[in-house]
Design an enzyme around this catalytic site. Structure first.
Site, PDB file in Angstrom:
ATOM      1  N   HIS A  43      -1.072   1.721  -0.011  1.00 44.29           N
ATOM      2  CA  HIS A  43      -2.129   0.977   0.711  1.00 44.29           C
ATOM      3  C   HIS A  43      -1.628   0.787   2.037  1.00 44.29           C
ATOM      4  CE1 HIS A  43      -5.605  -2.250   0.618  1.00 44.29           C
ATOM      5  NE2 HIS A  43      -5.613  -1.548   1.786  1.00 44.29           N
ATOM      6  N   GLU A  70      -5.088   4.095  -0.855  1.00 43.22           N
ATOM      7  CA  GLU A  70      -5.985   2.825  -0.824  1.00 43.22           C
ATOM      8  C   GLU A  70      -6.059   2.366   0.551  1.00 43.22           C
ATOM      9  OE1 GLU A  70      -5.137   0.508  -4.953  1.00 43.22           O
ATOM     10  OE2 GLU A  70      -4.644  -0.301  -3.147  1.00 43.22           O
ATOM     11  N   HIS A 190      -5.674  -4.916 -10.165  1.00 42.19           N
ATOM     12  CA  HIS A 190      -5.138  -6.229  -9.481  1.00 42.19           C
ATOM     13  C   HIS A 190      -5.023  -7.175 -10.414  1.00 42.19           C
ATOM     14  CE1 HIS A 190      -5.278  -8.149  -5.498  1.00 42.19           C
ATOM     15  NE2 HIS A 190      -5.464  -9.191  -6.260  1.00 42.19           N
TER      16      HIS A 190
END
Length: 237
Positions: A43, A70, A190
């Site tokens: 990310h 991401e 997550h």
């Protein structure tokens, strides 16, 4: 089989805290694959506080499983993804200064924007996933963008799992069924951990992939990376 994509942001955070190239982000990605990971997730944020743009370019030819990038679809992010052409891009609604993801997209008000982004990535041959919560209408709106998958934001599950696992997982079961009916593949991520992952995987249908970083790297400090990846893979069986 549910795929495990290892998010290596925290490896880059550790490297950046000291300078130099220890630990080596690219070598860790190679090792994760060798230890059984089905993919590598990064990310890259605008401030490059962990994964840098240069890391993304360096990783692309080295990742032999599935490369997942991401990020918030800013012009710079879109350009990066279209150049690198990972197997998958996951769109998150994070502000540039966000510490970590705290919610999924509310797709309705953003549907025109997200549809344009999805079309751009489709032209580049990149599978697109939209990060969302468990609201059914929101998932149906995500399908209307032309996205290939949604990724369910699982922090609420991780929190509620501690007191009532069955109640915690039920919205995700319903969301998974809705996503499947809408023609979407299903990812999740997550705060999934060795404490809650097996129950999630056993109860949520149609799950293609989980992306796990923080908890997995924390476990690796005690268990070692090889044994940790094996433990997470075992939890997904």
């Amino acid at each position: 089989m549910i795929n495990l994509s290892v998010n290596i942001n925290k490896i880059a955070t550790l490297r950046n805290a000291r300078g130099g190239n220890m630990p080596d982000v690219t070598q860790v990605a190679i090792d994760c694959e060798a230890f059984g990971a089905d993919g590598i997730t990064v990310h890259p944020r605008p401030d490059e506080r962990h994964i840098r743009r240069s890391d993304v370019y360096a990783l692309r030819p080295l990742v032999k499983t599935e490369f997942n990038i991401e990020g918030y679809p800013s012009p710079e992010f879109i350009e990066l993804v279209c150049e690198v052409k990972p197997e998958q891009v996951t769109l998150v609604p994070d502000a540039p200064d966000a510490i970590t993801s705290t919610s999924g997209w509310i797709v309705g008000p953003n549907i025109e924007f997200l549809t344009q982004v999805v079309e751009r990535f489709k032209e580049a041959g990149v599978r697109t996933s939209i990060f969302v919560g468990t609201d059914i209408q929101n998932i149906n709106d995500a399908a209307r963008t032309g996205a290939d998958r949604v990724e369910l934001y699982t922090e609420p599950y991780a929190v509620d799992f501690l007191t009532d696992p069955k109640k915690a997982v039920q919205p995700y079961v319903e969301a998974a069924i809705a996503a499947h009916k809408a023609g979407l593949g299903l990812n999740a991520g997550h705060d999934l951990s060795l404490k809650n992952l097996k129950f999630f995987a056993q109860n949520v249908p149609y799950l293609n992939e989980v992306s796990i970083g923080h908890c997995l790297i924390c476990d690796a400090l005690y268990m070692g990376l090889k044994d940790t990846i094996k433990a997470y893979k075992d939890a997904l069986k």
